[in-house]
Design a protein around this motif. Structure first.
Motif, short mmCIF file in Angstrom:
data_model
loop_
_atom_site.label_atom_id
_atom_site.label_comp_id
_atom_site.label_asym_id
_atom_site.label_seq_id
_atom_site.Cartn_x
_atom_site.Cartn_y
_atom_site.Cartn_z
N SER A 1 0.90 11.74 0.19
CA SER A 1 0.34 12.86 0.94
C SER A 1 1.36 13.99 0.90
O SER A 1 2.33 14.00 1.66
CB SER A 1 0.04 12.44 2.38
OG SER A 1 -0.49 13.52 3.12
N GLU B 1 -7.70 4.49 -2.63
CA GLU B 1 -8.46 5.28 -1.65
C GLU B 1 -8.02 6.73 -1.78
O GLU B 1 -6.83 7.03 -1.68
CB GLU B 1 -8.22 4.77 -0.23
CG GLU B 1 -9.05 5.49 0.82
CD GLU B 1 -8.78 4.96 2.20
OE1 GLU B 1 -9.65 4.26 2.76
OE2 GLU B 1 -7.68 5.24 2.74
N SER C 1 -13.35 5.14 -2.02
CA SER C 1 -12.46 4.02 -2.31
C SER C 1 -13.00 3.17 -3.45
O SER C 1 -14.20 3.15 -3.74
CB SER C 1 -12.27 3.14 -1.06
OG SER C 1 -13.52 2.62 -0.62
N ARG D 1 0.87 -1.18 0.00
CA ARG D 1 0.00 0.00 0.00
C ARG D 1 0.90 1.23 0.00
O ARG D 1 1.69 1.42 0.93
CB ARG D 1 -0.92 -0.02 1.23
CG ARG D 1 -1.80 1.22 1.38
CD ARG D 1 -2.59 1.12 2.67
NE ARG D 1 -3.21 2.37 3.05
CZ ARG D 1 -4.45 2.73 2.73
NH1 ARG D 1 -5.19 1.91 2.03
NH2 ARG D 1 -4.94 3.89 3.14
N GLU E 1 1.07 5.28 -0.02
CA GLU E 1 0.27 6.47 0.30
C GLU E 1 1.01 7.73 -0.12
O GLU E 1 2.19 7.91 0.22
CB GLU E 1 -0.05 6.50 1.79
CG GLU E 1 -0.97 7.66 2.18
CD GLU E 1 -1.50 7.54 3.59
OE1 GLU E 1 -1.80 8.59 4.19
OE2 GLU E 1 -1.62 6.40 4.09
N ARG F 1 -5.16 13.57 -0.60
CA ARG F 1 -4.20 12.49 -0.39
C ARG F 1 -4.73 11.23 -1.04
O ARG F 1 -5.94 11.10 -1.29
CB ARG F 1 -3.96 12.25 1.11
CG ARG F 1 -5.16 11.76 1.86
CD ARG F 1 -5.02 11.88 3.36
NE ARG F 1 -3.89 11.13 3.87
CZ ARG F 1 -3.54 11.13 5.17
NH1 ARG F 1 -4.23 11.87 6.04
NH2 ARG F 1 -2.53 10.42 5.58
N CYS F 2 -3.83 10.29 -1.33
CA CYS F 2 -4.25 9.09 -2.06
C CYS F 2 -3.40 7.90 -1.61
O CYS F 2 -2.19 8.02 -1.40
CB CYS F 2 -4.11 9.31 -3.56
SG CYS F 2 -4.69 7.93 -4.57
N ALA F 3 -4.04 6.74 -1.48
CA ALA F 3 -3.35 5.49 -1.16
C ALA F 3 -3.72 4.46 -2.22
O ALA F 3 -4.89 4.32 -2.58
CB ALA F 3 -3.73 5.00 0.23
N THR G 1 -3.10 0.36 -3.51
CA THR G 1 -2.63 -1.01 -3.24
C THR G 1 -2.29 -1.66 -4.57
O THR G 1 -3.10 -1.65 -5.51
CB THR G 1 -3.70 -1.83 -2.51
OG1 THR G 1 -4.03 -1.18 -1.28
CG2 THR G 1 -3.21 -3.24 -2.23
#
Length: 239
Positions: A86, A220, A234, A82, A84, A116-118, A120
């Motif tokens: 930011s 997400e 998400s 994952r 992320e 912000r974005c995550a 996977t």
């Protein structure tokens, strides 16, 4: 004519009914041997096959192949990670007013929105998921599209947008709110809230060709309108 037990001339082969019951098993084996000289016959040749023997006989796959399939090694799944993103530069400043009903709304005001974005994704054999510098660039571009504009909802049941002579009018209840066309950005959302903005930016992110073909399993995306106040949208792959 007297004949020794179990020995008959070829032209006088006895029928099973002519043999005493107590000698039937012996003579049945003898008859089988007479019909197929030189081939030994056993009692198992006369009993019906068992269920396991039927299954082996009817199986389309030879037993050796079935065993090989069972011993075939299983390829391990690729590990997931994952990532992320930011960054301070992932932001936009915009004016808006939230609609609460057909007659109630906020006064026009603005926020410094943060994004912000995550993501996977599967980790490749080289130890990398993907070049996420591309993700940073796309997110920055999405923020820039909303920056320094008054945001209006195109899909609100309570507000209508009217364009006339280089002006944009927001029609709400008995109000006709004027804006210069260059300052307004209508969006395909129901209300200008961080909930709707997060879903909109996520949808636009997924449409970007820069991310096409990447093995992304989940995304997400969050939007904040102030310190400690976030909304997230998400998406998850069904693969």
């Amino acid at each position: 004519m007297k004949i020794a037990a179990g020995v008959y001339p070829p032209d006088q082969t006895p029928q099973l009914g002519d043999i005493p019951i107590r000698d039937a098993r012996f003579h049945a084996n003898g008859l089988a041997a007479h019909r197929a000289p030189g081939i030994a016959q056993s009692h198992s040749a006369l009993r019906p096959p068992s269920r396991s023997e039927k299954a082996k006989h009817n199986s389309p796959i030879p037993e050796g192949h079935r065993l090989a399939d069972q011993e075939r090694p299983v390829t391990p799944q690729q590990p997931l990670t994952r990532i992320e993103i930011s960054k301070d530069y992932l932001n936009f400043s915009a004016g808006h007013f939230t609609l609460f009903s057909a007659t109630e709304r906020e006064n026009l005001h603005g926020h410094n929105f943060q994004v912000r974005c995550a993501v996977t994704a599967a980790v490749g054999t080289d130890g990398l998921a993907f070049d996420y510098v591309l993700l940073k660039r796309v997110l920055k571009n999405l923020c820039d599209q909303l920056d320094e504009r008054v945001l209006l909802p195109q899909r609100s049941p309570h507000l209508c947008i009217e364009h006339r002579d280089g002006m944009v009018f927001a029609l709400f209840a008995d109000e006709r709110i004027p804006f210069l066309e260059r300052d307004v950005l209508p969006l395909p959302i129901r209300n200008v809230t961080i909930e709707e903005l997060a879903a909109l930016l996520l949808a636009r992110l997924r449409e970007r060709p820069e991310l096409a073909g990447r093995d992304l399993r989940a995304i997400e995306l969050g939007v904040s309108s102030g310190l400690g106040q976030w909304a997230f949208s998400s998406w998850e792959s069904r693969i």
